[in-house]
Design an enzyme around this catalytic site. Structure first.
Site, PDB file in Angstrom:
ATOM      1  N   SER B 205     -22.973   1.060  -6.932  1.00  0.00           N
ATOM      2  CA  SER B 205     -23.973  -0.193  -8.133  1.00  0.00           C
ATOM      3  C   SER B 205     -23.778   0.030  -8.740  1.00  0.00           C
ATOM      4  CB  SER B 205     -24.852  -0.328  -6.987  1.00  0.00           C
ATOM      5  OG  SER B 205     -25.277  -2.383  -7.317  1.00  0.00           O
ATOM      6  N   ASP B 413     -17.931  -7.336   0.058  1.00  0.00           N
ATOM      7  CA  ASP B 413     -19.035  -7.399  -1.215  1.00  0.00           C
ATOM      8  C   ASP B 413     -18.804  -8.112  -2.039  1.00  0.00           C
ATOM      9  OD1 ASP B 413     -21.223  -7.213  -2.640  1.00  0.00           O
ATOM     10  OD2 ASP B 413     -20.328  -5.318  -3.752  1.00  0.00           O
ATOM     11  N   HIS B 469     -22.260  -4.375  -0.080  1.00  0.00           N
ATOM     12  CA  HIS B 469     -22.410  -3.875  -1.500  1.00  0.00           C
ATOM     13  C   HIS B 469     -22.489  -2.628  -1.430  1.00  0.00           C
ATOM     14  CE1 HIS B 469     -22.877  -3.567  -5.533  1.00  0.00           C
ATOM     15  NE2 HIS B 469     -24.628  -3.594  -5.509  1.00  0.00           N
TER      16      HIS B 469
END
Lengths: 492, 492
Positions: B205, B413, B469
């Site tokens: 991320s 995601d 994600h």
């Protein structure tokens, strides 16, 4: 769950003039399609048809009396070949006298209506977790469509499920459709208390071909002022991940696998360019196209085509009966290699083989002794002529009628991707009635929907987010909500 | 699991000439990017830095002595502001002396390394099913990356997790990267037995920005012949659904939601046309573009952005601490409304709040008394200056070095879609080394991969099919297999 039936959609027959002209049949012929006009029962003779029915109060594997009304039975639809179609009828658990009657056809061809009942939208399901190799246990499906509708699950054509013929029958798309209509008329004659309920014809996968054929038969008979057809309170039809033709399914599959990130942009562009966007009718001399297709196939061949995120149990796609021989029953140690492998949906299919072939089960279901050798969930090699290659024109013809249509697609299905279904719906050139928007269950996005209309006809398209080829199997709660809303004629 | 480290990738330093020229820094400046060259520790003074470490044998909530070697501790990386970074170090359960050392940075900024440990790739996880409102129980994660690597989870910058500063520190991308390098050098000085292990910097991320900055710092120090940097056995870096810049993330999101069937072809085309394909830098006077974007946002705003198929718990995306106040602890009836709602992943995040704020837990972890007021999984409002808006050029500069890179993306995601990651990797203009193909775990397709190279640099891209994600949270087995193969330098 309360279903509000809006007035005005209940009956449409009064708007027809029974002129005797076969508008529906002739329109279809005018576009040079195989014409299913060889119906030999325009003067329907119900007295020639024989049926039997039995109430089923208990079922082996279910620990108590059934908490819903189940009836099974046969309807003879073809006296010549002694073709007897088997059905499961379950009354609505809401208000059977007013709730719609939904005829459910499983796909295949050759898949039993029981597969739709126990794996998709019926009130029973197997308790896979408790399975120890004995008789599979049944539990209640809280998301059964019988919460809102009278459900009639049909084994058709002969050879499917418990349906049988005493001599080898001719099975084809048009014959199956005609037999199904015969079944429906006879069944309603025998069940007059449901003859005024709104009627819907429904099914998924290959039934995407049969449902419009059945509806077309009914519409044709209705326009020809045949009383038995006119007596049907047909309001519309429901299609789940439906086949319209193989070309659309295959071409949309190539778009789908690209969009879902299963092949690269390059592979897709290469195939699109070399094959000129056509992946079904491929010139066998077009080597660059064949190579590009081959490369794509290598990327996706080991996926579960019915849901690209599901475990595929080791690559190849065995038939259900092959799976059974792989994982055969073996004393009290069943599925010897099962525990070593990740769970896959095919294993749960095996339970239906064990259950439906049990003599006590067949007795409880009132299956006629000696009529079939072995029950199969899907009889893949059923003798069958696919004589209608494309039902798009049938849909087009039906847009002239006052039908309500629901076409839904589990959006992770690679067999008949939603992309193709949107495509053919749009090609009907209807008026957009409602723009693309999410639809919700429990304040969560359950999928997306849009709606088209033309005069009295309208078609609602809906994706079922995260669903596979048979969407209710993967998203039961969402699909029940969808069916309940649509059948009540309220927005999804 | 045995890891084979191929010879030749272990060390690369001998190929450098320590000329003192700051090639890496100057290349970056030449492309007019914010230059993170304000490193004030080019002559690193380890004696100025203080650290503490403690062995942890038992943890509240885990029913036995820990079956792996856990150490926690602090490293002071900024004496001026008394910035102390907290870490969790877990020795490899395979061969700690030879297995790689992986530094893991969680994203945010402000997300604790512990989040990566307990929800993604560490050996512990919460037993959500047994949670009764007391202290959450911990179980073992069978797919921990500690099966194959020595894992060092870091809370950075100060304010994250248990890391703290006694005065308000200046937090930014470059400062965090510099502090992280300081941490790493100091930690290795203090743990000389891991100083020869192959080193990888990893994270997901927002750490997609920090990881290349950290690697760039190290490469710069290495080229400048700074001994502490040169001592690092850095082999490469790992990026999970990584942010490279917000423009790429946002633009790829619009492509992604179209491809995944969340918006219609029409909506996408309308937005693409009116916005000229640019959805991040939008002219505020371009009303047609803004309207098209608005329509799309209405279609997707109620999805869980981290995994489009997951339950989003009712629409809006509350911060983790807001969730906590919604579902507060209340005597022995905890989460009063929890049982009425469908399970969602955010609820399991709450367990980390209950656990990590428990005084006995903090004592067991050797957290310094009084250093933080409340532990948060992700401190969303952490004072932080995002001074590096784009790390693409950092990646580009690093392609001149002999690094191995793994960039993986959970393909469901919507926050940082795989499409953008493929895009920026391709924009590096490397040579295709391995074409797009599926990769397998247990003979099932686990995702797709392709590989690019340039001289000693190579980057493997992989999708994790069905992942979100933070991919290992959704596909732990597959992600461990991916990491094990890649760290062993064998094909995915």
């Amino acid at each position: 769950m309360i279903i509000q039936h809006k007035e005005g959609i209940q009956r449409k027959k009064s708007e027809h003039y029974c002129s005797g002209s076969d508008r529906i049949g002739s329109e279809l012929r005018s576009v040079d399609r195989p014409s299913p006009n060889n119906t030999n029962f325009s003067h329907f003779c119900p007295h020639m048809i024989h049926s039997s029915k039995s109430i089923v109060n208990e079922l082996p594997g279910f620990p108590a009396p059934l908490p819903f009304n189940l009836e099974t039975g046969y309807v003879k639809v073809d006296g010549l070949n002694d073709v007897n179609l088997f059905y499961y009828f379950i009354e609505s658990e809401n208000d059977p006298s007013k709730d719609p009657l939904v005829l459910w056809l499983s796909g295949g061809p050759g898949c039993s209506g029981f597969s739709g009942l126990v794996y998709e939208i019926g009130p029973l399901q197997y308790d896979f977790s408790s399975f120890d190799g004995g008789l599979p246990s049944l539990t209640l499906n809280p998301y059964s469509w019988t919460k809102i509708a009278n459900m009639l699950f049909l084994d058709a054509p002969a050879g499917t499920g418990f349906s049988y013929a005493t001599s080898e029958p001719y099975n084809s798309d048009s014959k199956t459709a005609q037999d199904t209509v015969k079944f429906l008329i006879e069944w309603l004659l025998d069940h007059p208390r449901f003859s005024r309920n709104p009627l819907y014809v429904a099914g998924d996968s290959y039934a995407g071909k049969l449902v419009p054929l059945v509806v077309h038969e009914i519409a044709k008979g209705d326009e020809a002022c045949d009383t038995p057809y006119q007596s049907l309170q047909l309001q519309g039809y429901i299609l789940g991940n439906p086949l319209v033709n193989y070309q659309t399914a295959v071409n949309s599959k190539f778009i789908f696998v690209h969009r879902m990130g299963l092949i690269s942009d390059e592979y897709y562009e290469l195939a699109r360019k070399n094959c000129n966007g056509e992946f079904f009718y491929v010139d066998p001399d077009n080597v660059p196209c064949l190579n590009a297709i081959q490369r794509i196939k290598e990327c996706i061949s080991k996926l579960d085509p019915e849901h690209i995120l599901e475990v595929n149990c080791g690559g190849d796609q065995p038939e259900s009966d092959e799976v059974q021989s792989d994982y055969r029953f073996n004393g009290d140690v069943l599925f010897p290699s099962w525990h070593d492998k990740p769970w896959c949906r095919k294993y749960s299919y095996l339970l239906s083989y064990a259950w439906a072939n049990n003599p006590h089960v067949q007795e409880a279901l009132h299956v006629r002794n000696g009529t079939i050798s072995k029950w199969k969930r899907c009889y893949r090699n059923i003798p069958y002529v696919k004589d209608v290659t494309d039902v798009l024109e049938y849909h087009y013809v039906l847009t002239k009628e006052k039908y309500r249509v629901l076409a839904y697609s589990g959006d992770h299905d690679m067999v008949i991707p939603y992309i193709g279904t949107i495509g053919w719906i749009r090609s009907l050139n209807l008026t957009m009635d409602e723009n693309w928007r999410p639809w919700f269950v429990d304040d969560e996005i359950a999928g997306y929907t849009e709606k088209y209309k033309q005069h009295g006809y309208n078609i609602t398209f809906a994706t079922v987010k995260g669903g596979g080829h048979t969407a209710p199997m993967y998203r039961p709660k969402e699909c029940l909500a969808m069916a309940a809303r649509w059948l009540s004629n309220v927005p999804l």
